[in-house]
Design an enzyme around this catalytic site. Structure first.
Site, short mmCIF file in Angstrom:
data_model
loop_
_atom_site.label_atom_id
_atom_site.label_comp_id
_atom_site.label_asym_id
_atom_site.label_seq_id
_atom_site.Cartn_x
_atom_site.Cartn_y
_atom_site.Cartn_z
N CYS A 53 0.80 -1.11 -0.02
CA CYS A 53 0.09 0.13 0.02
C CYS A 53 0.91 1.18 0.02
CB CYS A 53 -0.76 0.06 1.23
SG CYS A 53 -1.72 -1.60 1.54
N ARG A 89 2.15 1.45 -5.80
CA ARG A 89 2.27 0.50 -5.07
C ARG A 89 1.03 -0.46 -4.96
NH1 ARG A 89 6.76 1.58 -1.24
NH2 ARG A 89 5.65 0.28 0.08
N TRP A 132 -3.86 -1.68 -1.14
CA TRP A 132 -3.90 -3.34 -1.79
C TRP A 132 -4.25 -4.23 -0.70
CZ3 TRP A 132 -1.39 -8.07 -1.82
CH2 TRP A 132 -1.32 -8.66 -2.75
N ASN A 146 0.53 0.24 6.48
CA ASN A 146 0.94 -0.57 5.60
C ASN A 146 1.72 -1.91 6.18
OD1 ASN A 146 1.75 -1.61 3.03
ND2 ASN A 146 3.52 -0.03 2.57
N GLY A 147 1.44 -3.11 5.66
CA GLY A 147 1.96 -4.35 6.27
C GLY A 147 0.87 -5.24 6.80
N GLU A 189 12.41 -14.16 -18.12
CA GLU A 189 12.18 -12.64 -18.01
C GLU A 189 11.11 -12.27 -19.19
OE1 GLU A 189 11.87 -11.02 -15.61
OE2 GLU A 189 11.61 -8.80 -16.37
N LYS A 227 7.31 -10.92 -18.14
CA LYS A 227 7.04 -9.48 -18.78
C LYS A 227 5.70 -9.35 -19.34
CE LYS A 227 8.57 -7.40 -16.83
NZ LYS A 227 9.57 -7.27 -15.58
N GLU A 273 2.58 -10.37 -16.99
CA GLU A 273 2.08 -9.21 -16.23
C GLU A 273 1.65 -8.10 -16.80
OE1 GLU A 273 4.98 -7.79 -13.22
OE2 GLU A 273 6.49 -7.67 -14.89
N HIS A 310 10.19 -32.72 -24.20
CA HIS A 310 9.96 -33.65 -23.14
C HIS A 310 8.52 -33.88 -22.56
CE1 HIS A 310 13.92 -35.24 -23.39
NE2 HIS A 310 14.38 -34.02 -23.35
N LYS A 342 3.84 -2.71 -6.77
CA LYS A 342 5.40 -2.54 -6.96
C LYS A 342 6.27 -3.13 -6.00
CE LYS A 342 8.79 -0.85 -9.51
NZ LYS A 342 9.11 -1.51 -10.59
O1 M6R Z 1 11.53 -5.14 -5.57
P1 M6R Z 1 12.14 -6.32 -5.67
O2 M6R Z 1 13.23 -6.48 -6.93
O3 M6R Z 1 12.57 -7.20 -4.90
O4 M6R Z 1 10.82 -7.18 -6.62
C1 M6R Z 1 10.81 -8.46 -6.79
C2 M6R Z 1 9.62 -8.76 -7.62
O5 M6R Z 1 8.23 -8.63 -6.92
C3 M6R Z 1 9.27 -7.93 -8.81
O6 M6R Z 1 10.48 -8.00 -9.68
C4 M6R Z 1 8.02 -8.44 -9.71
O7 M6R Z 1 8.19 -9.52 -10.29
C5 M6R Z 1 7.96 -7.49 -10.88
N1 M6R Z 1 6.65 -7.08 -11.05
C6 M6R Z 1 8.61 -7.83 -12.19
O8 M6R Z 1 8.16 -6.81 -13.33
#
Ligand code: M6R
Length: 612
Positions: free
Chosen positions: A2, A27, A74, A100-101, A484, A488, A491, A507, A607
């Protein structure tokens, strides 16, 4: 996950809080709310959904007052709704807070508080904190906060308003970030630095269980033992524009275009470009330590984990050190075998990811040497690593999908590999110098690639954006990159996607290939090109459409197999991920735009993942 903001000063708080929240919306964003105090009462407004809903509600009846707190949520406990949105208040409406938490013992506390007569209105874990403070408060909020800290289990960043003290803003934290922005006649609070940059660059980082008592003209911080401690503000030199879109339609594409600059900045921070050698103090090992290392374990989440996988390939190749890469949420619970002599590296863009932090603590407990690689100075992960912290210089990354932070993480993997290799004597100084010299060309090559490939990628996306699933394949470093590329795409465009080691398809997974399936093959590693191309032939003969991304020198060979061919400039093998990542990031972006997705704020994501 959050976002929190707080303000105390001489201006109306509402516009400042809303502006801060708009910079934090990335966030978490299923509801938002603010509370403003005007001396006689605490006024609240909350709204489910995007921040704009809150803005609309406030339009006709703005909240008056020069002290306030705000939150974007969130959801973790309780659905997104007006009632569950923060701020939460005690029954009298005399204390309001944002959180937050996660409070892990909230059920037990709720039962105790209900038994004492508290009436809860939300399903959140947060509401227990405000009722608890009400019970503990007897004229001294500092003391109530301290007593609450002894009772609350879990993580929290809190900003608190108390009607008895109309000129004081309280904040505290544990395992969840919170920063205080200092200025002469106003103080600011936020869960993340970009929310403060328009007001101040002097930032005080709160440590666990510290309490900040903010007045218009002063900030006083108490340590967990109740002693006042001296302020030690850091100056943030991030460009304000770096946290704004600057004419681009989305942060994601802007941040991809910032990659050449991020690469240069990170490189020059670690390499003396006159002598083309690593800076003496760039990496925290002596030669003796590097030689005596038994293993390296890299732990991270999501995209940062994928940077770790690249690290494994490059470090094992150059430094001949066995590397294990693990996702943090698995590492922390699998009773890992580790001890003195082992090196542990946590990678995290935000430096706040809860699982990665917990994994670091576990590695420290086991006696490993613990290092961190992060993009955020003063973040929890950076602080936990103490002197053993390496930084990427990507600047603030706002889009939820990590792009420029990732590219600098893989750049740092190469630089770390070179450092370890030199100290362990597994490469010669001349070889290292040649690789570092080649790295100086990468930003220009990346810039040229960005200019060259965007139109092709847009045209391609307009033909393929309605695909239901996409496979990415590659071998070696290309496989690491495929992971990766696939994340990408998933997401931001919500297209189901898988990354496979090209040789592994047959396989089992090849059963999913049918006429029209899109397979994206990464073919940058010359030594493995023929092997991957034979896998491309296998999927094509089952009807797949093959997009091949290769180096210019492999274009002729790959062109024979590809339905669509994109090239990247040639470079030494270890550096090719720094170029090949660009078209796949742009592809994910472009597919998402073509599908009308909310690119910078994908559904269900946040984020900074500060909960387990
Ligand atoms: O802040 P961090 O690099 O620790 O975050 C790790 C993942 O949460 C972050 O890389 C996430 O997978 C992103 N949405 C990727 O685009």
């Amino acid at each position: 996950m959050c976002g929190i903001v707080g303000y105390i000063g001489n201006q109306q708080a509402q516009p400042i809080l809303l502006d801060g929240l708009s910079r934090l919306e990335y966030r978490g964003y299923d509801s938002a709310g603010i509370a403003v105090m005007d001396g006689s009462a605490i006024h609240l407004m909350k709204a489910k959904g995007r921040l704009q809903n809150l803005v609309d509600r406030l339009e006709g009846s703005p909240l008056q007052g020069t002290i306030g707190i705000g939150h974007t949520r969130w959801a973790t406990h309780g659905e997104p709704s007006d009632l569950n949105a923060h701020p939460h208040t005690d029954m009298r409406g005399s204390i309001a807070l944002v959180h937050n938490g996660i409070i892990e013992n909230h059920e037990q506390l709720r039962a105790e508080l209900v038994a004492q007569g508290c009436q809860f209105v939300s399903q959140t874990d947060t509401e227990v904190i405000v009722h608890l403070l009400n019970r503990l408060y007897s004229g001294d909020m500092l003391s109530a906060l301290r007593q609450a800290a002894a009772v609350l289990e879990g993580s929290y960043a809190l900003c608190v308003l108390n009607i008895d003290e109309p000129d004081v803003l309280y904040c505290t934290r544990k395992d969840s970030p919170l920063v205080v922005g200092l200025s002469r006649d106003a103080q600011y609070v936020a869960s993340d630095i970009p929310a403060l940059l328009h007001h101040t660059r002097e930032v005080e980082l709160l440590e666990d269980k510290e309490i900040a008592v903010l007045r218009r003209d002063s900030a006083v911080i108490y340590d967990p033992y109740g002693r006042q401690r001296a302020l030690k503000p850091i100056h943030v030199d991030w460009d304000v524009e770096a946290a704004e879109k600057g004419g681009y339609p989305h942060f994601m594409v802007k941040e991809i275009h910032e990659e050449p600059a991020s690469l240069s900045k990170t490189f020059t921070a670690h390499v003396d470009t006159n002598t083309m050698t690593l800076r003496q103090d760039a990496f925290p090992f002596t030669e003796e330590e590097a030689k005596s290392l038994a293993t390296l374990t890299i732990v991270a989440c999501g995209t940062a984990y994928h940077a770790g996988v690249i690290g494994k390939y490059v470090i094992e190749k150059l430094a001949r050190l066995p590397v294990t890469v693990d996702v943090a949420s698995e590492f922390r619970y699998r009773d890992p075998i580790m001890g003195p002599g082992d090196l542990f590296l946590a990678i995290s863009q935000s430096g706040e990811t809860a699982d990665t932090l917990a994994a670091m603590r576990e590695a420290s407990r086991l006696g490993a040497k613990v290092m961190a690689l992060t993009n955020v100075v003063g973040s929890s992960i950076a602080r936990l690593a103490g002197d053993n912290v390496l930084y990427t210089y990507a600047g603030p990354e706002i889009a939820v999908a990590s792009t420029k932070a990732y590219i600098t993480q893989i750049e740092m993997m190469v630089l770390l590999a070179v450092d370890l290799a030199l100290k362990r004597g597994t490469i010669a100084a001349e070889e290292a110098k040649a690789l570092l010299t080649a790295m100086t060309d990468i930003p220009d090559k990346a810039e040229a690639l960005l200019t060259d490939c965007e139109d092709d990628i847009q045209r391609f996306s307009s033909r393929y954006f309605d695909k239901k699933h996409v496979f990415y394949i590659g071998r070696g470093l290309d496989y690491a990159l495929a992971m990766e590329a696939s994340l990408k795409l998933k997401e931001v465009s919500y297209i189901m996607s898988e990354a496979y080691a090209a040789g592994e398809l047959k396989h089992g997974t090849i059963a999913l290939i049918e006429p029209g399936t899109l397979v994206c093959a990464l073919v940058t590693q010359a030594a493995l090109a023929d092997k991957t191309l034979s896998n491309v032939r296998e999927v094509k003969s089952r009807g797949a459409k093959a997009l091949v991304i290769c180096t210019e020198s492999l274009a002729e060979r790959c062109g024979k197999e590809a339905d669509e061919l994109w090239t990247v400039p040639d470079a030494p093998d270890a550096l090719l991920p720094l170029l090949a990542i660009i078209p796949v990031q742009l592809l994910a972006y472009s597919m998402a735009v073509s599908r009308g997705c909310d690119v910078d704020k994908p559904r269900n994501l946040a984020k900074s993942v500060t909960v387990e």
